[in-house]
Structure formats: structure tokens, C-alpha cells
Design an enzyme around this catalytic site. Structure first.
Site, mmCIF file in Angstrom:
data_model
loop_
_atom_site.group_PDB
_atom_site.id
_atom_site.type_symbol
_atom_site.label_atom_id
_atom_site.label_comp_id
_atom_site.label_asym_id
_atom_site.label_seq_id
_atom_site.Cartn_x
_atom_site.Cartn_y
_atom_site.Cartn_z
ATOM 1 C CD GLU A 1 -2.780 1.063 2.624
ATOM 2 O OE1 GLU A 1 -2.240 0.733 3.119
ATOM 3 O OE2 GLU A 1 -3.334 2.097 2.494
ATOM 4 N NE ARG B 1 3.794 -7.684 10.017
ATOM 5 C CZ ARG B 1 2.929 -6.640 9.241
ATOM 6 N NH1 ARG B 1 2.032 -7.004 8.821
ATOM 7 N NH2 ARG B 1 3.382 -5.364 9.054
ATOM 8 C CE LYS C 1 3.117 0.447 4.570
ATOM 9 N NZ LYS C 1 2.276 0.448 3.198
HETATM 10 P P1 ATP Z 1 2.560 -1.979 7.469
HETATM 11 O O1 ATP Z 1 1.483 -2.647 8.784
HETATM 12 O O2 ATP Z 1 4.277 -1.727 7.994
HETATM 13 O O3 ATP Z 1 2.111 -1.060 6.964
HETATM 14 P P2 ATP Z 1 1.341 -3.559 5.809
HETATM 15 O O4 ATP Z 1 1.377 -5.186 5.764
HETATM 16 O O5 ATP Z 1 0.601 -2.903 6.071
HETATM 17 O O6 ATP Z 1 2.906 -3.237 7.102
HETATM 18 P P3 ATP Z 1 1.477 -3.716 2.884
HETATM 19 O O7 ATP Z 1 2.196 -2.089 1.918
HETATM 20 O O8 ATP Z 1 -0.107 -3.591 3.002
HETATM 21 O O9 ATP Z 1 2.165 -2.987 4.387
HETATM 22 O O10 ATP Z 1 2.400 -5.044 2.444
HETATM 23 C C1 ATP Z 1 2.763 -4.881 1.661
HETATM 24 C C2 ATP Z 1 2.986 -6.730 2.056
HETATM 25 O O11 ATP Z 1 4.318 -6.520 2.283
HETATM 26 C C3 ATP Z 1 2.139 -7.477 2.475
HETATM 27 O O12 ATP Z 1 2.340 -8.100 1.330
HETATM 28 C C4 ATP Z 1 2.666 -7.708 3.653
HETATM 29 O O13 ATP Z 1 1.924 -8.789 4.474
HETATM 30 C C5 ATP Z 1 3.779 -7.850 3.860
HETATM 31 N N1 ATP Z 1 4.995 -7.131 4.948
HETATM 32 C C6 ATP Z 1 4.601 -5.804 5.488
HETATM 33 N N2 ATP Z 1 4.825 -5.657 6.572
HETATM 34 C C7 ATP Z 1 5.518 -7.348 7.129
HETATM 35 C C8 ATP Z 1 6.124 -8.144 7.690
HETATM 36 N N3 ATP Z 1 6.955 -7.462 8.965
HETATM 37 N N4 ATP Z 1 7.387 -8.716 7.620
HETATM 38 C C9 ATP Z 1 6.990 -9.222 6.078
HETATM 39 N N5 ATP Z 1 5.435 -9.471 5.111
HETATM 40 C C10 ATP Z 1 5.274 -7.650 5.293
HETATM 41 MG MG MG Z 2 -1.433 -1.627 5.279
#
Ligand code: ATP
Ligand code: MG
Length: 557
Positions: free
Chosen positions: A39, A265, A275
Site C-alpha cells: 500500500e 511477519r 509504516k
Molecule cells: P505496515 O503495517 O508496515 O503498514 P502492511 O502489511 O500494512 O505493513 P503493506 O504495504 O500492506 O504493509 O505490505 C505489503 C506486503 O508486505 C504485504 O504482503 C505484507 O504482508 C508484507 N509485509 C508487510 N510487513 C511485513 C513484515 N513485517 N514481514 C513480512 N512481510 C511484511
Molecule cells: Mg497496510
């Protein structure tokens, strides 16, 4: 710097690779397609690197494709800066997405059509309860939900209302479109989840075309299916959403039936990988920006001096499993240390200069000494280090008095200037306040490349010429948080921000590096002998190089 892409091909197996190999063996798919779906609401962090290495690594290993798709269903929090930085970071990590960058917003028309189809099938309805009422009706983990009074609206009424939502005739919050699944399901995400909501805001890709936006859980499976994704890999928090993912795939007419698999994760101690929290650090001025070298963002790690190969290696070491765990920061540090130990050229940099005058060298003396670029890799050749009558050594490498354990320069004893001669400290000059300003020495001309006979030299120290050097600012970092788990706060009401280490940045503004570093470009990495690994920062000017300390020479903080 060597930066081979080969290691991903031989990456150790994991449960997802095993699933894929089985699918291939059974002829379920001819070609494997994965995607990385960020995102665009912030910069990528080390956790994303794990997902990137997994998704792109699988595509590489099975000669498939990995797509880059922006999951841009929440325009309020999204920005073009993030779209650009994400592409830059994925490329820098060494991966290439298949075809053009994709956007979930590129499928808004199809997603809308899917919603209309669901309404026509009696599988979606327009909800007119308020958000609070919806929450009340939803029930809890222990108690089932109850049906909304609007649940049995006719198909015609739902179509008309959804059309009004789309046309902007319904206010934000006054209505949402919900899937009609099961208000009594033990899985709360199946209790008539929201599919669309009214948001009268501009979208960075679609402009003002839409004032309704589909929810992530509805958008994601449709986008995957439209792109022919075979294995949709996401983190464990989406496990409970998988039945909804499958429901969407089952009830919408889509060209493919992707499947979702979840993995753990990546969490790192002494930092945050969210983020939202990283944005708080940036917006609150706790760091200099998303690419501050203390940030666990890919851009921050890059600026700190991490190589793409070291981050890929780290992700490989972490592995892919289904159990959540917290990885030690030391593991990340050891990945870059191993890389730089092998690949970084060596250089001298004196962090806290103390002047040393070699009295038996004439004024204007200049002697070019040879030093290897890398002591374990002769192929990298040598560098020239000018020896002059005045040189600088590190303040910490001199004491007026010390016992035998101090392997550096002491008054009335001898030490070797690395790649040069043995010198003896004869006299100390001090200012009015008693601070040492200069050390007077003599050198033994018979000690270049050989030890003096019958005398013991305490050790070897690094140095730079006082007249031929490069002024530097050296920035050293320690952990951004004092707590291994920054979310563990001392008192209720405090946030992770209360655990920030106020001393995580130390600047050494008067450092001096050897002359051969003149003009070094940002991101060039060196081992400063006896000090650690350092990378040229983009803040460097022609007058002054700025270095970031990447990691120390040895483990331990
Ligand atoms: P954040 O909580 O940091 O915003 P998010 O999961 O909302 O993380 P996205 O941009 O939706 O962030 O993530 C893109 C991809 O990266 C998704 O498939 C998510 O599952 C993966 N991802 C995000 N954070 C992690 C993490 N800490 N470890 C492994 N994969 C991750
Ligand atoms: Mg997210």
C-alpha cells in the site's frame, strides 16, 4: 562491490516452496505467478524486504513472474512519493517486476462490476446503519452478530442505492455495501464484511472519477485473479480473512482462482516495522526523514551502507515460516558485516585527530607508502598513503602512561604507524587547560616492513597525513530505541515514542580520512581500519565528505 543475484536461486526450501513444487508436479499450474502488493502509504521497511525476497525469489526460482502492484484503495493516506520510493527500493534490492507496475485502482471498473453482480445474485446489500450500529450488530468473538434491518432489501433497491453511492448522492458514512454471508459465523470477517464505502476524495491514480472505494479484502482477491496470480502470499494477520478471500473468488466471475497462503511477519528487536509508526517518527521529527540511516526502512538501510546482497542474505537467514518471532538486530548486522568484510576496500580515517610531529623527518617530506586495498584480496591492488612530517592519530590511541595491555602509543614507547615505520613518542605538548595538543616523536628509518631488533613495539595504529587528507564528518549510530520491544512502555498512556534513545546519533565533525578517498561518491563503502564499516552519505560536499557508520568490526554494541 560484488552483488550477485545468484543466492536467491539456491535459497533453502520452505513450506511455500513445497506447496508450489507440489502444485507444479500435479500440473495445477503451468507457470507460477506471485505479486508484491504494497500500500503506497509509507516507505518500505525490512519486513517488506522479507516479502519481496519471498515473492520475487519464488518467481526467479520457478521461472515465473512476480508483479508489483500498488494496493491503492485508501487514497487518503497515499502519496506519489511513496509510489516512487517503493519502486526504487524494489529495484535496488535487485528484483525486476514482470511488465508494467500495476495498481489495484486500475481494476476499479471491474471491481465495481463484481459488486453489481453480487447484488444481482442477492449476495450483497446496501447497509444504512451507522458505523456504531454496525459494530453493535456485528457481535463479538463469543456472541454471534445479528442481521441488520436492511439486510433483506430487494435487489432493485440495492442496485439503485449502490448507484446513488457511486454517483455521490449519498454522504460519507451514510451507507456502505456489504457482502451477505453469515452474521452468525464464528469468523467475524465473514459477518457481512463491508465491500465498498463512500469516500469523497481525490485519488492519486483515478482522480475524481470515484467517490466510492472498494475495501482491501474485496479488492485483493479480484486483483490477484485478474493478474493471474497463482499463489497470493501474505502475512499471518490475514489468515482469518482467507475464507473471505475464497468467498470472493468463488462468487465473482473471475478469470482465475488464486490461493492465499500466509507466513509470519518479520519483527526485529530494538526497532519498529510498521509504516504507521515509522511515519510517526518522521512526522514527529525524531529522525531526519524516511531514509534516516537509523530507520529500518530499505532507504534508511541503504543510506546507512547496507548492500542489496546483505539484505537478501538476511532474509534468507530469517527464512519463511508460520510462527511469529522476533529476530535479533545482531543478525542483520552480521549479514552486512560479512558482506563488507569480504568486499569493502580498506582505508584510514582518524575520527578524533591528535597531531603527531615526527621530528626527524624534514619539513616538506613526502613519502608514498603502499597499502593493500584489501589484505585478503590481492587482486584489488594497493593504495598510496603519503607520509609527512606531521600526521594525525586518533586521540584514543595515545596515553601518557599505560600498562602493557595498552597496545597503542604511550610516552617513551614505540608503536608502528600501519604500513609505515615504527615511531617513539618523546614529548607531549599541552595547552593552558592541560589538554594534549601535540605529541612529538621520532621514527626509526630501519623499520619499514620489518621489526626493530631487540625492542618490543606495543602495537599498530592507523594515521593520516596532516597535510594530505580529506576532511570528513563521521556519523555514528546506536539503536533508535532503548527497549528491545519498543511497544513495551513504562506507564500506561505512553507510546513507543517514549522508548526512543535520545543519543542514537553521534557526530564526529573533525575526522580526517586518507587522501585516496578524495571525491568518493555517495554509497561508496569502506572499512575504516580499526573502526568499522562506513558509507559515504549524500550530504557530502566537495569540501567535506560525510560518512555513516554502517556497523562495527565485531559483534556487540
Ligand atoms: P505496515 O503495517 O508496515 O503498514 P502492511 O502489511 O500494512 O505493513 P503493506 O504495504 O500492506 O504493509 O505490505 C505489503 C506486503 O508486505 C504485504 O504482503 C505484507 O504482508 C508484507 N509485509 C508487510 N510487513 C511485513 C513484515 N513485517 N514481514 C513480512 N512481510 C511484511
Ligand atoms: Mg497496510
Amino acid at each position: 562491490m560484488t552483488d550477485q543475484n545468484s543466492e536467491t536461486k539456491t535459497a533453502p526450501t520452505n513450506f511455500i516452496r513445497q506447496i508450489i513444487e507440489k502444485d507444479l508436479a500435479q500440473g495445477r499450474h503451468a507457470r507460477i505467478v506471485t505479486r508484491f502488493p504494497p500500500e503506497p502509504n509509507g516507505y518500505l521497511h525490512i519486513g517488506h524486504a522479507k516479502s519481496i525476497c519471498l515473492n520475487f525469489g519464488i518467481a526467479e526460482a520457478y521461472q515465473g513472474d512476480c508483479q508489483l502492484r500498488f494496493d491503492d484503495t485508501n487514497p487518503a493516506k497515499e502519496e506519489d512519493e511513496y509510489i516512487q520510493s517503493i519502486q526504487r527500493d524494489v529495484s535496488w534490492l535487485g528484483f525486476e517486476w514482470a511488465g508494467d507496475v500495476r495498481y489495484a485502482s486500475g481494476y476499479f471498473d471491474t471491481i465495481y462490476d463484481c459488486a453489481v453482480e453480487l447484488i444481482k445474485k442477492g449476495l450483497a446489500y446496501v447497509e444504512s446503519l451507522t458505523a456504531d450500529e454496525m459494530r453493535e450488530y456485528r457481535g463479538t468473538l463469543k456472541a454471534p452478530g445479528k442481521p441488520s434491518p436492511y439486510r433483506e432489501r430487494s435487489v432493485e433497491e440495492n442496485l439503485a442505492l449502490f448507484e446513488q453511492m457511486k454517483n455521490g448522492d449519498i454522504d460519507e458514512g451514510a451507507a456502505v455495501l456489504r457482502a451477505k454471508i453469515d452474521m452468525a459465523s464464528p469468523n467475524i470477517s465473514l459477518r457481512d464484511p463491508t465491500l465498498y464505502r463512500v469516500r469523497k476524495i481525490h485519488h492519486h491514480q483515478t482522480g475524481d472519477k470515484w467517490c466510492i472505494y472498494p475495501m482491501y479484502d474485496f479488492t485483493h482477491p479480484i486483483s490477484d485473479a485478474l493478474e493471474g496470480v497463482t499463489h497470493s502470499l501474505c502475512t499471518l494477520e490475514f489468515e482469518a480473512h482467507r475464507p473471505l478471500y475464497d468467498w470472493v473468488i468463488e462468487h465473482c466471475a473471475l478469470p482465475a482462482a488464486p490461493r492465499q497462503y500466509e507466513f509470519a511477519r518479520l519483527n526485529l528487536n530494538y526497532t519498529v516495522t510498521s509504516k504507521r509508526k515509522l511515519k510517526d517518527l518522521v512526522d514527529g521529527g525524531y529522525v531526519g526523514g524516511w531514509d534516516d540511516p537509523r530507520m529500518p526502512t530499505i532507504a534508511g538501510l541503504r543510506r546507512r551502507g547496507y548492500t542489496p546482497a546483505s539484505l537478501r542474505k538476511f532474509c534468507e537467514m530469517v527464512g519463511v515460516a508460520r510462527a511469529d518471532s522476533v529476530v535479533d538486530m545482531g543478525m542483520l548486522e552480521s549479514a552486512i558485516r560479512d558482506d563488507l568484510n569480504q568486499n569493502a576496500p580498506r582505508a584510514f580515517c582518524v575520527l578524533r585527530p591528535l597531531k603527531l610531529v615526527i621530528e626527524n623527518l624534514p619539513d616538506g617530506h613526502e613519502e608514498m607508502l603502499d597499502a593493500p586495498v584489501h589484505p585478503q584480496n590481492e587482486a584489488l591492488g594497493t593504495r598510496k598513503i603519503p607520509l609527512t612530517r606531521e600526521v594525525f592519530i586518533d586521540r584514543e590511541d595515545f596515553l601518557e602512561e599505560a600498562n602493557k595491555k595498552f597496545k597503542r602509543l604511550v610516552l617513551d614507547s614505540e608503536v608502528r604507524l600501519r604500513y609505515g615505520y615504527v615511531i617513539r613518542a618523546n614529548e607531549v605538548i599541552k595547552d593552558a587547560a592541560g589538554n594534549i595538543t601535540e605529541v612529538r616523536c621520532t621514527y626509526d628509518p630501519d623499520t619499514l616492513g620489518k621489526n626493530p631488533e631487540g625492542r618490543k613495539v606495543r602495537g599498530v595504529i592507523h594515521w593520516v597525513s596532516a597535510t594530505r587528507n580529506v576532511p570528513c564528518e563521521v556519523r555514528r549510530y546506536s539503536r533508535l530505541f532503548n527497549e528491545a520491544n519498543p511497544d513495551k512502555v513504562a506507564e500506561e498512556g505512553l507510546t513507543f515514542l517514549s522508548n526512543i534513545n535520545p543519543d542514537s546519533l553521534e557526530s564526529l565533525p573533525a575526522a580526517l580520512a586518507e587522501e585516496s578517498l578524495l571525491g568518493a561518491l555517495p554509497e561508496t563503502r569502506y572499512q575504516f581500519e580499526r573502526e568499522g564499516y562506513f558509507a559515504v552519505d549524500r550530504d557530502s560536499t566537495t569540501e567535506k565528505l560525510v560518512f555513516n557508520m554502517t556497523v562495527g568490526l565485531k559483534e556487540g554494541f
